[in-house]
Structures are given as C-alpha cells and as structure tokens.
Write an enzyme that holds these catalytic residues in place. Structure first.
Site, PDB file in Angstrom:
ATOM      1  N   GLU A   1      67.527  12.654  49.822  1.00  0.00           N
ATOM      2  CA  GLU A   1      66.720  13.864  49.920  1.00  0.00           C
ATOM      3  C   GLU A   1      66.018  14.042  48.578  1.00  0.00           C
ATOM      4  O   GLU A   1      66.630  13.865  47.528  1.00  0.00           O
ATOM      5  CB  GLU A   1      67.594  15.106  50.193  1.00  0.00           C
ATOM      6  CG  GLU A   1      68.275  15.070  51.533  1.00  0.00           C
ATOM      7  CD  GLU A   1      69.185  16.272  51.798  1.00  0.00           C
ATOM      8  OE1 GLU A   1      68.965  17.351  51.233  1.00  0.00           O
ATOM      9  OE2 GLU A   1      70.136  16.099  52.582  1.00  0.00           O
TER      10      GLU A   1
ATOM     11  N   GLU B   1      77.140  15.956  52.903  1.00  0.00           N
ATOM     12  CA  GLU B   1      77.792  17.052  52.191  1.00  0.00           C
ATOM     13  C   GLU B   1      79.130  17.425  52.820  1.00  0.00           C
ATOM     14  O   GLU B   1      79.335  18.545  53.282  1.00  0.00           O
ATOM     15  CB  GLU B   1      76.842  18.256  52.112  1.00  0.00           C
ATOM     16  CG  GLU B   1      75.642  17.881  51.266  1.00  0.00           C
ATOM     17  CD  GLU B   1      74.643  18.992  51.041  1.00  0.00           C
ATOM     18  OE1 GLU B   1      74.425  19.794  51.957  1.00  0.00           O
ATOM     19  OE2 GLU B   1      74.061  19.038  49.952  1.00  0.00           O
TER      20      GLU B   1
HETATM   21  C1  GAL Z   1      70.698  19.626  50.841  1.00  0.00           C
HETATM   22  C2  GAL Z   1      71.284  19.446  52.225  1.00  0.00           C
HETATM   23  C3  GAL Z   1      70.285  19.724  53.290  1.00  0.00           C
HETATM   24  C4  GAL Z   1      69.568  21.013  53.017  1.00  0.00           C
HETATM   25  C5  GAL Z   1      68.931  20.976  51.667  1.00  0.00           C
HETATM   26  C6  GAL Z   1      68.272  22.279  51.302  1.00  0.00           C
HETATM   27  O1  GAL Z   1      71.679  19.775  49.909  1.00  0.00           O
HETATM   28  O2  GAL Z   1      71.793  18.166  52.397  1.00  0.00           O
HETATM   29  O3  GAL Z   1      70.955  19.776  54.515  1.00  0.00           O
HETATM   30  O4  GAL Z   1      70.496  22.046  53.038  1.00  0.00           O
HETATM   31  O5  GAL Z   1      69.908  20.759  50.700  1.00  0.00           O
HETATM   32  O6  GAL Z   1      67.313  22.660  52.214  1.00  0.00           O
END
Ligand code: GAL
Length: 995
Positions: A505, A430
């Site tokens: 993620e 990010e």
């Molecule tokens: C994503 C980010 C993570 C964390 C997650 C929400 O966008 O890459 O670091 O913030 O969201 O918990």
C-alpha cells in the site's frame, strides 16, 4: 448428522473452529454437469439476536408466506436501504438495520471469541424444484460468500455450518435432496467468532452476498482439478500438468495437444501468458462423467536476485488495492461492474491488483486472466482491532484459532490456484504476528510454488517478498539500494535482503491527492529490487443515500447513526463511488505510463516501459499549437523498440510558428494505440510528452491615468473607491480582491500528520485585513494593506497597484510576509518563548468575486484537470474549456479542488443576456494558479457532503502565485519538502479585460 456445536440454537456463534459438515470448495469451471442457480428472491426475516430465532426454522412445513422477500445475493443492510420497488428510503425508514463503517476497531467489545447479544440474525428460506439424482450422483450446495457464520438446512435437516465470509463453502446434500420440491434454509449471524478474523477497513454488511448454487455431481465427475502450466522463455516450450481427483483426459484443440491428467504434457511452442499478453488457450478436461471447459495461461514465476521474473523477465507492479464495492449494491457485484473496473484499470495503465483484503468474487479472477492483470490474492484474515488491546489474545498468536486460519488458506488455494493472473498469495492484512500466520505460509508453500506475501511479517522470515505500507520515499530509496537498517535476526535479515521489495500500500488516495506519485515512480525506475506498489485504494466506498430533501448523496461513516465509526476514511479511492476517475487516477495513469516520452529539440526519446512487449501496437501523434490553436500535426511511426528498451525518434522539421504578443507555441506528442487492444480502444492515449517551441513575452499595455469619479476613480473597466476597494468591473458588482493564503483543508492537510493544524494555529483561515493607505501615484492607484490573524504576529504587507491600460485595467500585487511563522510558540515557565517548527503556507494569492460569471471557463495553461505541485504529470499545456460547474472536482467530502496551474490567460463568461459585459478575460504577467468557484472557500470547508454545495450568485476567482503540494498525510508521508510553499516575498500581476 450430529454436530459438536448445536445448530438449532446457533451455538457455533462463539466457536473458533471454521465449521462443520462442509467439504472442500475447490475451483469450479464451466461444466456439462447440471448446475442450478439458487440466486433470486428468497424469503427473509431479520431476528434481533439468538434470543429471537424462528423455532424449527429449517422445517419444510414452516409457514414463511408472510416473510419479506430479499434478493440473493445481497447484503441485508444494503437491500434494506430501499423499499420493495428499489426507491431509496431516508434515515429512520431503513428496513434491515444499517451498514456501519469502522477502520480498525471492532464494532463490539474485544472479548474473543464471544460476541454480544445484540447480534442480528438473517433467516433465509427458499423452495425450489429439482429433477432428483440418478444412482451414484451427488448434490452439492455451494455458497460463494456469506457474511459471517451461517448454518444450512435442506428439507428440514441441518447439514452444517460455515465461516470465512469471502471464501466458498460447500455442503454435500445428496442424502437430503429429492425430485420435486425442496426447501433450503440458511441462517446467517451478523457477528460470530469468525468476525474476529475479518476486521478489514470496510463497511460491516451481512448476509448471502455472493451466489448460491446446487451442483449435481455426476458419477465420475471431476470435483477437483489443478492446472500447472509452465513456460520456458528460453526454449518457448510449455509444460502442462493437469491433476484431477478422478481419471481424466486433457485436450487443447488449438494446439492439437491431448494427454492424460496426472502426466506431464510437453508442448513445443506456445504463446505465453503475461498481464501484457493475456493469452489463454481453451481446453477440455474430461472424465467419463463430466467435461470441464477451462482456460489455460502458460507462465512461469521465479524470484531471482531480488527480482520477480515472469517468464524469465523482471516485472514491475503498477497496482491498486481493490475492495469489492458498488454504491448501490454494496459488496455484491455483477459482472458488468467487474468488467467496468477492468476497463478502467487497463485504460489507466494499471497492471496489478491486490485483492484487499480478501479473495474477490471468483469471476473477477477470470476477468483478470482474460484481460491481463497480475493479482496478489489476499486471504480473508485481518485482526487489526486487537491493536487497541495491545495485541493481547490476537488470534494469529493463539493456537485455538489455527484450524480456522489454515482452513482459510486452504480454501483460497483450492479456489484460486488455477488462475494465471494470481502471481502471489497474501496471508491477509494487519493481523499482527503469530505462529498461525507462519502455518498458513507453510501450507501455501507446500501446496503451490507461488511467492507468499504478508506485510506483517516484518522480518520476512516466512514470506518471499519484503513488503511494507506507506514507507516514505527516503526509506524506499534505502531499501532499493539494499542499505536499509537490518532486522534483529541476522539470518532473516540476509534472507530479506535477497527478496524483492513491494509497497503493498502507498499513496493514500483520500480526497484531493495523492501527491508525490512521481517521486515513488522515480525510485521504482532506479532500483531493480523495487517490484512496485499498490496505491491505496481503488475506489471511494461510498453508499448512495437520500437526504431529507430527497437529494441523493454519497454517504460515508457516521451517516448511518453508527455509535462508533471512522467517518470519511472509507472515501479514499482513485475512482469516486460512481466509478468516475478522480484526478488522482489520471495522475497515476500518467506516472505509470508504459511508454514515456521526453521531447528534445530534434528528437523524442521513447522509453518502452513494458516488461514483455515491444511498441508494435503504438504510434506517435504530434501537433503544434499556438495559444492552444493547432497549426500543424502529423503521425510518426515507431521502430521496433523491445521491452525495457528505448530509442530516439527524429522529429519533423517544423517552421517557426508566428506568434502574437504573449503567445506560446507547444509541441505535444501522444503515444496512441494503433488498433483496439482488448478493452483499450484504438486511439487511446497511453502517454504524452510536451515541449515549449517558442514564446513571446507579454508586453504590458500602455498606461493611461486614472480618472477621478465619485468618491474614487475609474480605471478602464474598473471602479475603485476611496478606500481602495474594487467595487465594479465592466459594470458587474465585485467583491474586492483580498490576499488569500487559505484553502479548504484537504483530507491530507487535516490529518494529524498533515500541516492543517499548524495552519489553523496561525489563523490562516481567519485573516483580517487593514488598509493602510490609498494613494494616487503617477496616474495609478496604490493601495497598501496589512493582513494577519487575531492573536498572531505573523502576517503580510501587500502593495496593490491598479493601473488603467486603455480599456483594460492592470493589477500588480507585491506580498511581503512578516513575523516568525512558527507554530507552538508557548511561553515556558521562565517566560521565554520556545519556537516551534516553521509553518509553510497552503497557498499565496488573491481572491475576489464577480456577479453572474457563471457559465463557461476557458484558459491557457495546464489542464484539462486540476493539478498541484506534486501532482502534475497528467496535465498538459494548452487551451482548455469547460463550464464553471464542471471546473469543480466533486470530492464526496468537499475540500480544496480544481486548481489549474501555469495559467497565462483565462476567460469566464456569464449565461445571462443583459446589458452587462458577457466576458472577463484575465491575462497574467507571468503564469498563475487559477481557480473559479460558484461558492466561497468557507462554504467548501463547511460542507460535509458534496450535495450541500449550492451555487451562490457570485463567482469566486482565486489567482495564486503558488500553492502547496498535496502529499499523502492521511496515511503516509506529508507533502515532501520540495513541494512546500514558504512564506517569502512574491509578486503577481494581471490585466482584467472586459468585453
Ligand atoms: C492500511 C490498511 C488498509 C486501510 C489503509 C487506510 O493500514 O491496510 O486496509 O485501512 O490503511 O485507508
């Protein structure tokens, strides 16, 4: 030495350069050269800012005798939460500021590269004895991690400054070090220009948080070594190339192989390294001055036709995002904690880690090599906070920051490239877009052949995998099938379509959840292009704290009086802060099991979902249980089933079990480890299959008429008053059952993407009940009620029929919704209502309470843990037992938890020994959802921390027709439509037996 940025005044605080006076900090290996650890107590002083620096801080003569002592490594905010004896200090007594949590926003004005005057400075000093250097030797001071910018003095002379908190930094101190006593001084700035590159979603904590060492470099010592160890799966041959900065030899005694650094060594046969077979060979790299002991894993990575191949075979990544955290020591981990993570990962079938969002403690990568985990090694770069500034001045797009970003990529590569576990580099997380990111990718591509990842390269124009976060299953299916919408750039689009896809993620494990893991897994199974995913995230990053009453609790954002914070968003892991597995982890383990069983009537299909190994190491353990009691069991051997292959195994012929009324017989088959396999013990269950063998439906007991008693009736053990309220059961005082459609909102429910706001709008949490009539009807008592919320037309009409059945009582409930169940019905200017979306329900059931049933709970149904419609792969049908206390899942942020599904009967007992009946048995006409709590839903909802929940004198029991799924709306898609609970006419029936 002279420096561009004055070190005495910490003028580098706003410098965009990565540092001065440093040398390349390459990977270090165990060596026969002397290494002096400088971990341990250091003198420490915390200054308020650059206006509060100790004059002549580096000077040898400085009197620091009255300074505090702090442990190196540690973060000062975390260390300062305890007194010198290690006892936790309550709010107001913390010694060195406090940790602070923000997700995206910077903790200071977005004013790059400057930071405010309020900038705590940690001054560390230590004296140590050193034997001195022989002619030609060098001394190197190495820091494994310092957050954020820091400057260093040795014996009164400044040696340089550095940045890159989660990367190693080295300074050559040969000219300054001497035999006898030496003084090292390190000044650490909490904030600096470098902080703009380190805006990860985590706690802000500062200091020398990883180890420090002084390394004597012998004449002819090996400062840099690079190992390339390829494996050819078609021939079994290995090719080894070791490169060193000085002439050296290479020896692998076990393979009886030796050669010269810089020259390829071909080995005719080795056992390759994979995460499933983490085979390492001990080797020696020796120069005339130094011998390094290294461990070599032979493996080859290649992307072919959109698949990532390890040693020629495609792999699936079943991963987690792992921050480094411990609730007591913060970002400083010891090896035991790292090993605990490895054990938990391996015993939960996880095979991959993304080191979100920075390179980990290097010892963790050694453990990944040794125990077998694939690693996406992520660079220490995130600039997410610029999103709030429209990405204006974002460092990746500003050439002034290029050197710093390249420096980070180069140092990650130099430190970590010899690890077989590292299968991919990630540029960071990010950080928006910009040429500096592409330059980092170019640097990594030039220096190494591993694929490069960065989710922010949305067209995948300079990375090698197509990566996304939190994409919904529908979209993942399109990508899997290769029919996703194109990118604007045609060439980039063509390139991206040839890349493997991964969810760097997905499935946000915040609070109760995530739901729908199985829905993603089915897609991964179906489409070879889908390389797999990494659940967000491994652990709740909570901090142990004490409240005013001295009770320990898990603290999160806002518990440290931060002016700006993101509250519970840091509590979103698969393991709790103390590393207890959450139900989400158990679910994930079941979903990603490497051995899947489908139990048929005469055979069980065994799917080997490993990528490289057969099922040699496993066997099947089967058992038949009637009503939870085992009546037969045995073992089944497995034939040779290769990786990604399956086979049908005949089941033993079983006698039809004898069943009593209402009983079920289940066949359960576990896949178990035959012998210890590294950290996974013999007998460990990696997967389970079940099948219902036989059942006898429950015949309802015959009715007996209600007996008039006082102002109401007696029905078996129940007393019902003339208002239709159950007033006692088996002599215990009761809170009468009411219709209940509410659950304490989960973090997923209450997020803006979740359903919680609509549920609240329709008042599901504040239902009012009206008794319409109470009549004696054919010997039974029938109660009609209507339930609804103030100001809302939607509600429920419910019929309750109580029937005495000998010494028990039966209740049948029929629930009929009425009204529109629509949110956002606002009159328009014309006075016409514009209907909003149809609102589904959190749950549909009844809740009541009894005095004192506070002890044990037994039930037959899914267990042992909680389950919800979209999270039920880990639970099994059987008889389960626990205490009322352990029935609760202690989410750090209290919320709905503990529901057991498909329950056919349950028993709850009280601990008191009185004349009252010790046990309540509930028999369901059809199976039910079942929850027991020592407190009300409202208490659960009101509590902000688990420690606030205190058992009441009543036990609250909820019986559900159904409950909504969990989803992952706290980040990602809401509960998927198949798991919604629509308002529809439903019924439930139960018999209460008290004995
Ligand atoms: C994503 C980010 C993570 C964390 C997650 C929400 O966008 O890459 O670091 O913030 O969201 O918990």
């Amino acid at each position: 030495m002279t420096f561009v940025h004055d070190i005495e005044t910490a003028a580098f605080v706003a410098a965009v350069e990565p540092g001065e006076g440093r040398r390349v900090a390459a990977q270090i290996a165990p060596t026969d050269a002397p290494v002096l650890s400088l971990d341990g107590p250091w003198r420490f002083r915390l200054g308020e800012g650059l206006h509060d620096l100790t004059p002549s801080f580096g000077a040898e003569a400085l009197d620091d005798a009255n300074w505090d002592e702090i442990a190196v490594p540690s973060s000062w905010q975390i260390a300062g939460l305890r007194d010198a004896d290690g006892a936790l200090l309550p709010r107001g007594e913390w010694r060195y500021g406090a940790p602070a949590y923000t997700n995206i926003r910077y903790p200071f004005p977005v004013d790059p590269p400057a930071v405010p005057n309020e900038n705590p400075v940690g001054e560390y000093r230590r004296r140590f004895e050193y034997p001195g250097l022989a002619e030609g030797e060098h001394a190197v001071l190495r820091f494994e991690g310092v957050d954020s910018s820091f400057s260093v003095w040795v014996n009164g002379v400044a040696v340089g400054w550095g940045t890159g908190s989660r990367l190693a930094t080295e300074f050559d101190v040969t000219a300054l070090i001497r035999a006898g006593e030496n003084t090292v001084a390190v000044r650490v700035l909490q904030w600096s220009a470098a902080t703009y590159l380190e805006d990860q979603d985590m706690w802000w904590v500062s200091g020398i948080f990883r180890s420090v060492s002084l390394r004597t470099r012998p004449v002819g010592g090996i400062d840099e070594h690079r190992i390339r160890a390829d494996y050819d799966a078609t021939t079994g041959e290995a090719r080894l190339l070791v490169e060193t900065d000085v002439p050296a030899t290479v020896r692998i005694p076990e393979l009886a192989v030796s050669g010269t650094a810089g020259e390829p060594i071909v080995i005719s046969s080795v056992e390759p390294w994979t995460a499933e077979t983490p085979r390492l060979y001990d080797a020696e790299i020796a120069s005339p001055g130094e011998t390094l002991r290294v461990r070599i894993g032979f493996r080859t990575l290649k992307i072919v036709d959109g698949e990532l191949l390890v040693n020629g075979s495609p792999i699936r990544l079943r991963g987690v995002n792992r921050h480094e955290w411990h609730p007591d020591t913060g970002r400083t981990l010891d090896v035991a904690t790292m090993l605990r993570d490895i054990e938990l990962l391996k015993t939960h079938n996880i095979n991959a880690v993304r080191t979100s969002h920075y390179p980990p403690d290097p010892r963790f990568l050694d453990l990944c090599d040794e125990h077998g985990l694939y690693v996406i090694d992520e660079c220490d770069v995130e600039t997410h906070g610029f999103v709030h500034a429209g990405w204006v001045q974002n460092p990746p797009a500003d050439p002034r920051w290029r050197a710093a970003m390249l420096d980070r990529a180069e140092r990650m590569l130099a430190r970590d490239r010899n690890h077989p576990s590292v299968i991919m580099w990630s540029l960071g997380n990010e950080a928006g877009a910009g040429d500096n990111l592409q330059a980092m990718a170019d640097l990594l591509h030039a220096g190494d052949d591993r694929p490069v990842h960065y989710e922010g390269d949305q067209n995948s124009s300079y990375v090698d995998v197509y990566s996304r976060m939190y994409a919904a299953p529908d979209e993942v299916a399109l990508i899997g099938a290769g029919v996703e919408p194109g990118t604007p750039d045609v060439a980039a689009d063509a390139r991206r379509r040839r890349q493997p896809f991964l969810l760097c993620e997905y499935a946000h494990a915040m609070g109760n959840g995530p739901g729908a893991l199985i829905d993603y897994e089915r897609l991964f199974d179906r489409y070879p292009r889908l390389l797999g995913g990494f659940v967000w995230e491994w652990m709740d990053q909570g901090i142990t704290q004490v409240d005013a009453r001295g009770r320990e609790f898990v603290a999160y954002g806002g518990d440290f009086d931060e002016a700006l914070h993101d509250s519970t968003y840091i509590i979103d892991g698969l393991v709790f802060a103390d590393r207890t597995p959450s139900p989400g982890l158990t679910e994930y383990a079941a979903v990603i099991s490497p051995v899947r069983l489908t139990v048929g009537s005469d055979a069980v299909r065994v799917e080997n979902r490993h990528d490289h190994v057969s099922l040699d190491g496993f066997e099947l353990a089967w058992r038949v249980e009637v009503d939870g009691d085992q009546v037969a069991s045995g073992m089944l051997a497995l034939p040779e089933i290769g990786p990604r292959a399956d086979a049908d195994i005949a089941l033993p012929i079983l006698d039809a079990p004898a069943l009593a009324d209402g009983q079920q017989a289940w066949l359960t088959i576990d896949v178990v480890r035959r012998a210890d396999a590294d950290v996974v013990p013999a007998g460990h269950v990696v997967g389970t299959g079940q099948r219902l063998l036989a059942e006898r439906t429950r015949t309802l007991r015959s009715a007996t008429p209600a007996v008039a008693a006082g102002d109401g009736w007696r029905l078996g053990p129940a007393e019902i008053d003339d208002r239709g309220r159950l007033v006692s059961l088996g002599g215990r005082a009761v809170t009468t059952p009411v219709l209940d459609i509410w659950r304490a909102l989960t973090d997923n429910d209450s997020h803006v993407e979740g359903q919680g706001a609509r549920w609240l709008e329709l008042g599901f949490d504040r239902m009012l009940h009206r008794t319409v009539e109470v009549v004696e009807d054919d010997g039974a008592i029938r109660v009609e009620t209507v339930t609804g919320a103030a100001g809302v037309d939607s509600g429920f009409a419910t019929t309750w029929v109580w029937t005495a059945v000998g010494d028990a009582v039966h209740l049948r409930v029929r629930i009929r919704p009425h009204g529109q169940f629509r949110a956002g019905i606002e009159p328009t200017t014309l006075g016409v209502a514009a209907p909003g979306p149809v609102v589904t329900l959190p749950r549909l059931g009844i809740t009541f309470a009894l005095d004192g049933l506070d002890d044990r709970v037994r039930w037959f149904g899914l267990g042992p843990g909680e389950s919800y419609p979209d999270s039920r792969q880990a639970v099994r049908v059987g008889a389960h037992e626990t205490s009322v206390a352990a029935f609760q899942t202690p989410y750090a942020h209290p919320q709905e938890n503990g529901a057991r599904q498909d329950v056919r009967w349950a028993e709850i007992s009280g601990s008191e020994i009185t004349g009252r009946s010790p046990r309540l048995r509930i028999e369901a006409d059809e199976s039910l959802g079942f929850t027991v709590r020592p407190w009300r839903t409202a208490d659960l909802e009101r509590a902000t921390h688990a420690v606030q929940l205190e058992p009441s004198d009543r036990t609250w029991i909820t019986l559900d027709v159904a409950q909504a799924g969990l989803g992952t709306a706290s980040c990602g898609p809401d509960t998927l439509p198949p798991y919604w609970l629509h308002p529809q006419e439903r019924e439930l029936g139960v018999t209460f037996i008290v004995d």
